[in-house]
Design a protein around this motif. Structure first.
Motif, PDB file in Angstrom:
ATOM      1  N   PHE A   1      18.046 -77.666  11.682  1.00  0.00           N
ATOM      2  CA  PHE A   1      18.273 -76.240  11.462  1.00  0.00           C
ATOM      3  C   PHE A   1      17.436 -75.919  10.234  1.00  0.00           C
ATOM      4  O   PHE A   1      17.755 -76.361   9.129  1.00  0.00           O
ATOM      5  CB  PHE A   1      19.744 -75.946  11.188  1.00  0.00           C
ATOM      6  N   THR A   2      16.349 -75.169  10.404  1.00  0.00           N
ATOM      7  CA  THR A   2      15.411 -74.973   9.310  1.00  0.00           C
ATOM      8  C   THR A   2      14.786 -73.585   9.381  1.00  0.00           C
ATOM      9  O   THR A   2      15.336 -72.680   9.997  1.00  0.00           O
ATOM     10  CB  THR A   2      14.359 -76.109   9.320  1.00  0.00           C
ATOM     11  N   SER A   3      13.634 -73.441   8.745  1.00  0.00           N
ATOM     12  CA  SER A   3      12.933 -72.159   8.681  1.00  0.00           C
ATOM     13  C   SER A   3      11.491 -72.355   9.108  1.00  0.00           C
ATOM     14  O   SER A   3      11.073 -73.472   9.438  1.00  0.00           O
ATOM     15  CB  SER A   3      12.962 -71.616   7.244  1.00  0.00           C
ATOM     16  N   VAL A   4      10.712 -71.285   9.039  1.00  0.00           N
ATOM     17  CA  VAL A   4       9.298 -71.370   9.405  1.00  0.00           C
ATOM     18  C   VAL A   4       8.523 -72.304   8.485  1.00  0.00           C
ATOM     19  O   VAL A   4       7.429 -72.745   8.841  1.00  0.00           O
ATOM     20  CB  VAL A   4       8.632 -69.976   9.432  1.00  0.00           C
ATOM     21  N   ARG A   5       9.087 -72.619   7.324  1.00  0.00           N
ATOM     22  CA  ARG A   5       8.428 -73.567   6.417  1.00  0.00           C
ATOM     23  C   ARG A   5       8.822 -75.008   6.703  1.00  0.00           C
ATOM     24  O   ARG A   5       8.392 -75.914   6.010  1.00  0.00           O
ATOM     25  CB  ARG A   5       8.801 -73.248   4.963  1.00  0.00           C
ATOM     26  N   GLY A   6       9.637 -75.237   7.710  1.00  0.00           N
ATOM     27  CA  GLY A   6      10.278 -76.526   7.902  1.00  0.00           C
ATOM     28  C   GLY A   6       9.556 -77.521   8.782  1.00  0.00           C
ATOM     29  O   GLY A   6      10.183 -78.278   9.517  1.00  0.00           O
ATOM     30  N   GLU A   7       8.231 -77.590   8.705  1.00  0.00           N
ATOM     31  CA  GLU A   7       7.483 -78.506   9.556  1.00  0.00           C
ATOM     32  C   GLU A   7       7.868 -79.968   9.314  1.00  0.00           C
ATOM     33  O   GLU A   7       7.930 -80.767  10.255  1.00  0.00           O
ATOM     34  CB  GLU A   7       5.970 -78.354   9.355  1.00  0.00           C
TER      35      GLU A   7
END
Length: 197
Positions: free
Chosen positions: A145-151
């Motif tokens: 569960f992350t964000s657009v920065r979470g590669e």
């Protein structure tokens, strides 16, 4: 309330609404997480959750919804928030490194039928990234569960719910929304199992 303050608060609410609307694109991923969790619970698996700070609260929240209930009376479902044991977390952090607090627990506890869900607003938290990597190494399903920065985190995940935002508050708000949607689907499945035929 001053006009300036009203404008600030309206802007926050507007941004929340925009990101919540954009989460519709993540509904297939959210349903995929719920479906896989149901499959693993039905096979006797356990859900393990992890995260730091506000994400630790989200990890505990999801585990609590499964052990307790979301909306319906049903049996408790097996879920463990790995941040919850202060003695274990501080022991690992002291004897090894904080970055290892989840990976060591996952390596010790998690089995192939299990699922590990890692919450990270940045997607770069070393302890969460290592925890999901350990889950994959153990053969379990790993979920970010992350964000657009979470590669970084998504690269360790079999499944990912990616919030289309960069602001921590919006990401955390959507993580709660997503974990509630997963809880709804799992809760419905578990309660239907117990209905008399």
């Amino acid at each position: 309330m001053s006009t300036r303050l009203q404008g600030l608060l309206d802007g926050q609410l507007d941004r929340h609404s925009e990101v919540a609307a954009a989460m519709r694109a993540q509904l297939p991923e959210i349903q995929g997480v719920a479906d896989e969790l149901i499959r693993r619970l039905a096979a006797g698996g356990v859900l393990y959750t992890l995260g730091n700070g506000g994400s630790a609260a989200d990890a505990q929240h999801l585990a609590g919804e499964l052990i307790g209930r979301y909306l319906r009376e049903r049996r408790p479902l097996p879920a463990v928030a790995l941040i919850g044991d202060a003695a274990v977390v501080s022991c690992i952090a002291n004897d090894y490194a904080y970055d290892d607090v989840f990976a060591r627990q996952v390596t010790a506890l998690v089995r192939p039928d299990d699922m590990v869900v890692g919450f990270s607003t940045s997607g770069t938290s070393p302890s969460v990234v290592r925890g999901l990597a350990a889950a994959r190494a153990n053969g379990a399903c790993s979920v970010a569960f992350t964000s657009v920065r979470g590669e970084d985190l998504a690269a360790q995940a079999d499944l990912a719910v990616v919030v289309p935002a960069e602001e921590t508050a919006r990401i955390q708000e959507m993580h709660v929304l997503a974990l509630h949607l997963v809880s709804e689907l799992v809760d419905r499945w578990a309660s239907e199992l117990e209905e008399p035929s």
